[in-house]
Each structure stands twice: as C-alpha cells, then as structure tokens.
Design an enzyme around this catalytic site. Sequence first.
Site, mmCIF file in Angstrom:
data_model
loop_
_atom_site.group_PDB
_atom_site.id
_atom_site.type_symbol
_atom_site.label_atom_id
_atom_site.label_comp_id
_atom_site.label_asym_id
_atom_site.label_seq_id
_atom_site.Cartn_x
_atom_site.Cartn_y
_atom_site.Cartn_z
ATOM 1 N NE ARG A 15 -2.256 -1.492 3.471
ATOM 2 C CZ ARG A 15 -2.653 -1.253 4.712
ATOM 3 N NH1 ARG A 15 -3.775 -0.588 4.919
ATOM 4 N NH2 ARG A 15 -1.964 -1.662 5.749
ATOM 5 C CB ILE A 432 -23.058 4.859 11.171
ATOM 6 C CG1 ILE A 432 -23.828 6.009 10.522
ATOM 7 C CG2 ILE A 432 -23.261 3.600 10.359
ATOM 8 C CD1 ILE A 432 -25.334 5.885 10.569
ATOM 9 C CB SER A 434 -16.624 3.059 13.534
ATOM 10 O OG SER A 434 -16.919 3.784 12.370
ATOM 11 C CD GLU A 485 -18.491 -0.211 14.529
ATOM 12 O OE1 GLU A 485 -17.725 -0.441 13.586
ATOM 13 O OE2 GLU A 485 -19.706 0.049 14.373
ATOM 14 C CG ASP A 600 -23.531 -1.824 10.349
ATOM 15 O OD1 ASP A 600 -24.445 -1.007 10.512
ATOM 16 O OD2 ASP A 600 -22.471 -1.812 11.005
ATOM 17 C CB CYS A 645 -22.479 2.228 2.309
ATOM 18 S SG CYS A 645 -21.639 1.901 3.848
ATOM 19 C CD GLU A 667 -22.603 7.283 1.519
ATOM 20 O OE1 GLU A 667 -22.281 6.178 1.994
ATOM 21 O OE2 GLU A 667 -22.013 7.836 0.605
ATOM 22 C CG HIS A 696 -17.398 8.920 2.413
ATOM 23 N ND1 HIS A 696 -18.748 9.034 2.595
ATOM 24 C CD2 HIS A 696 -17.108 7.610 2.488
ATOM 25 C CE1 HIS A 696 -19.260 7.829 2.763
ATOM 26 N NE2 HIS A 696 -18.290 6.949 2.707
ATOM 27 C CB CYS A 728 -20.827 6.096 6.439
ATOM 28 S SG CYS A 728 -20.305 4.371 6.257
HETATM 29 N N1 GLN Z 1 -21.051 0.260 11.918
HETATM 30 C C1 GLN Z 1 -20.060 0.478 10.899
HETATM 31 C C2 GLN Z 1 -19.255 1.719 11.209
HETATM 32 O O1 GLN Z 1 -19.752 2.597 11.792
HETATM 33 C C3 GLN Z 1 -20.693 0.631 9.544
HETATM 34 C C4 GLN Z 1 -19.654 0.788 8.499
HETATM 35 C C5 GLN Z 1 -20.154 0.853 7.086
HETATM 36 O O2 GLN Z 1 -21.285 1.045 6.834
HETATM 37 N N2 GLN Z 1 -19.284 0.712 6.144
HETATM 38 O O3 GLN Z 1 -18.129 1.867 10.862
HETATM 39 ZN ZN ZN Z 2 -21.930 3.061 5.662
#
Ligand code: GLN
Ligand code: ZN
Length: 754
Positions: A15, A432, A434, A485, A600, A645, A667, A696, A728
């Site tokens: 990466r 959501i 995290s 999370e 999710d 998402c 989203e 994002h 998200c």
């Molecule tokens: N619960 C997850 C988070 O909050 C959902 C992540 C996602 O939708 N990609 O990160």
């Molecule tokens: Zn999401």
Amino acid sequence: MQTSVIGFPRIGTLRELKFASEKYFRKEIEAAELLKIAADLRKTHWNTQKSAGIDYISSNDFSFYDMVLDTAVTLGIVPKRYKELNLSEFDTYFAMARGYQGDCGDVKALAMKKWFNTNYHYIVPEVEDDTVIKLSADKLLNEYEEAKAVGIETKPVVIGAYTMLKLIRYTGSKKAEDYVDAVADAYKELLKKCDEKNIEWIQFDEPSLVQDMKKEDFELFGKIYDAVLPCKGNCKILLQTYFGDVRDIYGDLIKQPFDGIGLDFIEGKETLNLIEKYGFPEDKLLFAGLVNGKNIWKNHYERTLNRLDELKNRKINVVLSTSCSLLHVPYTLKHEVKLSKEYLAYFAFAEEKLTELKEISELADKDNYASEVSYTNNKQLFDKKRDCDNEEVKQRLLNVTEKDYIRLPERSERQKLQKKVLNIPEFPTTTIGSFPQTKDVKANRSAFRKGEISKSEYVDFNKKKIEECIKWQKEIGLDVLVHGEYERNDMVEYFGEALGGFLFTEKAWVQSYGTRCVKPPVIWGDVYRKNPITVEWSVFAQSLTEKIVKGMLTGPVTILNWSFPREDISIKESISQIALAIRDEVNDLEANGIKMIQIDEAALREKLPLRKSDWYTEYLDFAIPAFRLTHSGVKPETQIHTHMCYSEFTDIIPAIDDMDADVITFEASRSDLQILDALRENNFETEVGPGVYDIHSPRVPSVEEIVSALKVMLTKIDKEKLWVNPDCGLKTRGVPETDASLRNMVKAAEEIRK
Ligand code: GLN
Ligand code: ZN
C-alpha cells in the site's frame, strides 16, 4: 497463445501509494515526492507483468484516486466550483475526489458510487450545461512513454466513451445525447495522438455494455463508435468488456471495425452461447477473460483449456485474458507467511494469476498437455477433497423453517411499542457505530496481534476508550449511543475472525476507494459462530450510561459480499450459514440486556445482478430472507436497526422494507435526494435516518446546512420516523472534525425539534 491483463492493481504491494498520498494530504511531503513514488510503482508493476511473460500489458491503469475521475479530467470535465478554487491541477483533482476546505474555499467532494458489482467505488463526474469537453491526454501519453522508456510496449487504457456518457451526472438541462459529438471528437483526437506516437493498441473499457440496453443506448453506442472508429489510423482498438456478458449488443459489436473484443467468460453466463450463435470474426482477436480477476482461487486449468479448445475449433484467434482488471484482487501471495501451505495451494492473487495466464497459454499451444507438470499439478489439486464441510452446520440449515424468517408482531405494532418503552426524543440523534480510529487505537490492536501486550492489557485499553467514547457522546448530547468499535479494524474481518470457516491473510489488501483499502477474509468452509463476539463490549458500554447503547453487528449479506466467496457451494448457502451465526449473536445481545441492535448491511447491493431481470431470482429472493433470519428471534420491544452505505436503493425499496428492520440509516448526503421521493411513493415503513452529512470528507457541516437538509427530509418523511445521523461510520475521520460535526448535528436536531 498470447496473454493480456486488463489492468493491474496500483495501490502498491504494501500500500505504498496509499501511505504516500495520505502523507501528501497531511502536507508532510511535497507533490514531487508523491509523483516519484507513483512512478516507481508503475515501473514495478509493468516489470512484474513483463517478467511473467504477459504480452498485452496496460498503461494508464494507474490512478492517484480513481480511473473514472482520470478519464473525466482527460475529457476536461472539471466542474466550475473546483476550478474556482484556483489550486494546482493536481490539487484540483484531489479536491474533486475528497472535497476541499481551506484558504482557497470550501467545496464538497463529487459523489462516489459503487463500480458495477464490485466493492470498488468511482467518483461520479459532473457535467454542467456550459462544460466544454476538451481532450488533455497528457497523463495517458506520459505513462505510455514512461513504460516505453523501460522497454515495455503497453496498451494505454481509458474508460470508453459509451460507459463515460452513461456514468456522468448531468447537472443542467442537457443530457448524454447533447455531448456525444464533443466526446466523440475528444476520443478521435486521442486516437490521432496515439497514432502519431505509433501506439499499437489502445484499450477502451466499456463495462456498461454488460447491462440491459435500451433503444437509446444502442443509438448512443452507434453514434459514438461510428464517429470514432474511422479515425483510428494505424492504432488498433481493443473494446474491452467485463462483469458480465454483452448479450444485447453482441451481434452488432462483432460487425464493427474493432481489432479486438474482450469478453468475460467468468461472469458472462451467455458469452459462450453468443459466440456459438453469432460466431466470431476471423479478422479480430478475441480477448477471452478466462482467468477470474475478482476471486482469489486458482484457475481450474482443465476447464479453462476445454473452453480454449472450443474457441480454437471455431478458428477464433484468442488472446488469453483476465476476466476484469486485477484491481479487485490482492497483489501477491509472497507476504502470506502465516497461512498454512495447505490452504495457500488453492490461492492465486494478481501476481500468481499472471503465472496462470502464462502457463495456461503455453498448455493451450501444445497438442497434448496431459502430461505437462503445470497441468498435472493443477489437476491433482482440484481432484483432492478439501476439508471444508461441517455436518452440524449443514443440518441446522436444513432444519430452518418458513416461520424462522418472520418476525412477530408486525412492524407497525412493534414501532408503537418501542416508542413507549425506549423513551427517546423525537428526531433521535445517533451515529453509525465507529468512532475515529486514532493512532493509539490502531497501535493497541497491532501490539495485541503481535503478542506485545497481553489480552487483558488489550481489553483494558479498549474499555478505557469505550469509557471516553461514551463520555464524549454524552457531552455532545447524542440520544442513542454506540461503543465506538475500537476492537475492529475492518468490520467484516472482525466478524470473520470470530466465525468458524473463514481464513485470513496478512497483506492481501484490495482498493475500495481512493486511498482506502480492505482486506477481505476468505470463506473456506461451512460457517458457524464459535463464541459470543461483541457481547462483552456492548454490555460494558451499556453499563456506563442510562442512555441506550446500540449493539453493533455486521449482517450476513455484507459479510459474504466483502469476503472472497467459495466457488464450491452457492452464495445462497453461504449467506444462510452466516445468517444463523449472526442470529446467535443477536439473541445473545438481547439476553444480556441490549435494547437496540444494529445489523449493518453496508454492502447489500454489492452482488445485485447487473441485469434487472436477475435481481430477485438470483439474489434478493434469498439475501433479504437471510437478513430476516438474523433478527426474527428477538422480542417486539428490541429495536433492530440496519445501515446501508449509499442510497442507491431507489429501485429496490420494497426489498429494503422487506428486511423488516425497525430503523434504517443510510447515506444520502453525497447523492441526490431522489431517494426521499421514492421512500414516500413506496410508503416506506421502516424508520429512516438518511445521513445529514458526508463523513467521507473532513469538511465540517454547519448547523444551518444540517437544518436545511433535515427540512428537505421532513417534506418526504413523517416526523415520527426521522432519525438524525451522519451518513456512515466515523472511523476514518479525525477527532476534531468529528467533534465539531456531531455538535453541529445535535444543535440542528434541537432546532428542528423547536
Ligand atoms: N457500523 C459500521 C461503522 O460505523 C458501519 C460501516 C459501514 O457502513 N461501512 O463503521
Ligand atoms: Zn456506511
């Protein structure tokens, strides 16, 4: 037989491009250093392919963020608001991809969408009424020259004009048809430039051709290529398709003066039938996509060689190719030192697929390959029985009955009851799941993985983070809390690790969008839950507050879609097995006092077939019931949330409602608000939280902005049903912007309540 690769991954084996780009974003390095790292990576990737003996190697498959955005820039498609920032070209590009907030202005990023049926996401180009299409082919030509300078003749690749015109978002009153001439002119000029440079082959990627085509689509395609093809000069054109078959246009396609046509034999169910029915012209090359570019399993040589024999018998000139860009698989098995050889024997990542291409092409040239080593090795592997069955799992699935798919009482009843017992305000605010994955959080996980700290040290640290997180959320004033999370890196990896039947890699990263990569687990065998997974974290978090803390799980469809699936059993069977495992966890959370559980399904749409006619029968008819199976065993007052998402479900709203969740967050902020109309039209029953701001991007939304987003939502969604949340999870964000954004969100909810 010659070999071809549609595209190679570009983020770097370890990466490198990701880390360098992120340093650049943080202003830790100059543009020149990033450019240098990128050039080195390109060189490495070309050399890797060259030394593997690949004949048709792509250039311009490199991207700093996304190839659709690159093609847009090549066509001069840069919306005014980005130009007006007056940044360098390089930074304007990143402003479109990531948004910009700084001395030069404040603009959001362009929308992002899933790339067909993959977990890659592209940036949606925007064309305004006064956009002037104008070719700037520097990137493509420079990268071609760069390869040439190291002695490698490449085929430059761009997204084709048809797919571009289909993917562009037209913000004004003009439509795709209004830009056909200008876009065709740009591609003509591109061909002229390639011809001047004596470029032998150019590859136009046209994945949109594998989707259902209407009359106006044929017209659009015809108009473009009738104009473009006569201008190719000595340059040969490879029309490359992938992710399915081109059943709607095949008969016409083979009559056009393309020099090569690339077809997908892996996902293209009809590809072979089409060739049988219509033939394939002798004067063209068929780039036969027989090595799977999306999955990580070794190729079944015997099957592939049989296919190639059939094609050869038809006197078709075949180039053996990948089925799509290798962008969707990890780089190499070289760094996988922990996984046992017994499993690795079945794997082929990008580099190993190059070897497969070469080996198969050599075998195909032999009159009798049955005794060749590469062939017999492969045959032995596939003849051997793999250890992937678990009788208990199989039996449990057989015992599932219709009523296990139905939650009672019906949702409207549950919603009334939940309003009474859960005691949360109108327009509840939540997140959501995290929270920012700060350095210390990552360091803790990594130290534990490496055995540098004990389990209890690891757990204690996470508990401390959870405490901080709960305190933080209370201070911000959120209504429904989460534990943050901190124990998860990638959510699917996290659940996969706790389930039987999964395998894990160390370095098998795949680009998801921009600099974001994922490391999908591999489903090896039958799946079951070994032990409770999240219960300890959720119960601890709930013990710290009177407010409700949501349990946080990932659903079966997403776990499957974000893993590399098995090829020996159906996707339906795998999803159902995972659903039962998650059901165990849901029931355990409830039994331990958790009142809300979010499951999710971020990737629900991922494997939705590209052709509408297959949507229900080949996917939704089992994916949606599998979700219901996870939560049909809970009490009426336990509130089930789900999260998706992207709001790209306008066309499957009844199916989403049919998941029978009590609340869904999704989203919407980065996409248009069409979805809200569709919810209303379909009498959507589930309570909804269409994200009020875009996570994002690091940009902080103002209170007024959120208030006005909520007002728009309230014109379409009943006030009893509206939730207030980001679009998200917050794990990729920094602490300061998260704090500021959430505080603004809570203030906005307060204002709306007033
Ligand atoms: N619960 C997850 C988070 O909050 C959902 C992540 C996602 O939708 N990609 O990160
Ligand atoms: Zn999401």
